[in-house]
Scaffold this motif. Structure first.
Motif, PDB file in Angstrom:
ATOM      1  N   UNK A 209       0.793  -1.214   0.000  1.00  0.00           N
ATOM      2  CA  UNK A 209       0.000   0.000   0.000  1.00  0.00           C
ATOM      3  C   UNK A 209       0.826   1.265   0.000  1.00  0.00           C
ATOM      4  N   UNK A 210       2.127   1.130  -0.218  1.00  0.00           N
ATOM      5  CA  UNK A 210       3.030   2.281  -0.215  1.00  0.00           C
ATOM      6  C   UNK A 210       3.264   2.764  -1.641  1.00  0.00           C
ATOM      7  N   UNK A 211       3.333   4.076  -1.806  1.00  0.00           N
ATOM      8  CA  UNK A 211       3.610   4.686  -3.097  1.00  0.00           C
ATOM      9  C   UNK A 211       5.115   4.759  -3.320  1.00  0.00           C
ATOM     10  N   UNK A 212       5.585   4.413  -4.526  1.00  0.00           N
ATOM     11  CA  UNK A 212       7.013   4.493  -4.803  1.00  0.00           C
ATOM     12  C   UNK A 212       7.370   5.879  -5.325  1.00  0.00           C
ATOM     13  N   UNK A 213       8.600   6.281  -5.085  1.00  0.00           N
ATOM     14  CA  UNK A 213       9.124   7.558  -5.558  1.00  0.00           C
ATOM     15  C   UNK A 213      10.019   7.299  -6.757  1.00  0.00           C
ATOM     16  N   UNK A 214       9.780   8.009  -7.866  1.00  0.00           N
ATOM     17  CA  UNK A 214      10.553   7.810  -9.083  1.00  0.00           C
ATOM     18  C   UNK A 214      11.701   8.806  -9.165  1.00  0.00           C
ATOM     19  N   UNK A 215      12.835   8.345  -9.707  1.00  0.00           N
ATOM     20  CA  UNK A 215      13.969   9.219  -9.996  1.00  0.00           C
ATOM     21  C   UNK A 215      14.410   8.957 -11.435  1.00  0.00           C
ATOM     22  N   UNK A 216      15.170   9.869 -11.995  1.00  0.00           N
ATOM     23  CA  UNK A 216      15.641   9.706 -13.373  1.00  0.00           C
ATOM     24  C   UNK A 216      16.787   8.709 -13.432  1.00  0.00           C
ATOM     25  N   UNK A 217      16.652   7.717 -14.302  1.00  0.00           N
ATOM     26  CA  UNK A 217      17.741   6.786 -14.558  1.00  0.00           C
ATOM     27  C   UNK A 217      18.627   7.326 -15.662  1.00  0.00           C
TER      28      UNK A 217
END
Length: 226
Positions: free
Chosen positions: A193-201
């Motif tokens: 139920x946790x939202x992931x945080x996106x970063x630039x690859x």
């Protein structure tokens, strides 16, 4: 916080058609896996490295380390029958649940140091950090009836590794039974139920899977490892 990296290389590489698994094929005068481990070590020498490979490959890996005089410190852990089980085995090899851990595909040797560093910074703050890149091509969605429909590529991202997490959270996430929708660590994390945080690859951070990927890897090596 203490930092770890679980480098997963449990596959057999059948699509490569080579006599040995893809993670042991040589690029830039050494096996792929060694380049991957070096990337994390050079990004931050304090990262504790955990290499997950098939148990039957332990002697082979040891012979490679001697042959190539590979001295970067790392623990070796036996993989499981699936990527999920291999990652879980790697996480279990870490004592306690305080710290940060990056999970990375062993056959992605061109990850940028900046991506590794940012993944730990963002995961410490938000709980997770998933490396992604945008799409270049137009995409279409195929229905069960065989029809196709335009999709806005700006709404989608291609997912890479590292996928970095607060250790306590990802360990908790991996306590569940494996499910078909678990295609990577982010989906396991989201299952809680946790939202992931996106970063630039980085675009060069390919997953070496086919002979064509090896050709591109040789090109990347020729112009300097990112």
């Amino acid at each position: 916080m203490k930092k770890y990296a679980v480098i997963v290389a449990g596959g057999t590489g059948t699509r490569m058609g080579a006599p040995i698994s893809k993670q042991y094929l040589e690029i830039g005068a050494k096996p792929v896996l060694m380049h991957t481990l070096e990337k994390f070590h050079h990004a931050d020498a304090d990262i504790e490295l955990i290499l997950v490979i098939p148990k039957d490959d332990f002697d082979l890996w040891d012979s490679f380390c001697k042959q190539y005089q590979f001295a970067i410190p790392h623990a070796v852990v036996a993989g499981g029958s699936s990527r999920f089980e291999s990652v879980r085995n790697g996480l279990k090899a870490i004592d306690g649940d305080v710290g940060l851990v990056a999970v990375h595909d062993g056959v992605r040797p061109f990850v940028a140091s900046e991506v590794i560093k940012e993944s730990f910074l963002i995961a410490e703050k938000f709980g997770s950090a998933i490396a992604v890149i945008g799409l270049k091509d137009s995409i279409r969605r195929i229905t069960e009836e065989g029809e196709s429909h335009f999709e806005d590529r700006q709404l989608y991202r291609l997912v890479q590794t590292p996928q970095t997490f607060q250790l306590s959270k990802i360990k908790q996430a991996y306590e569940v039974q494996e499910l078909p929708q678990f295609t990577d660590d982010a989906t396991v994390y989201e299952h809680q139920g946790w939202q992931v945080k996106l970063i630039s690859g980085n675009l060069e951070n390919i997953k070496i899977t086919t002979p064509e990927d090896m050709d591109y890897a040789a090109f990347l090596m020729s112009r300097g490892n990112p």
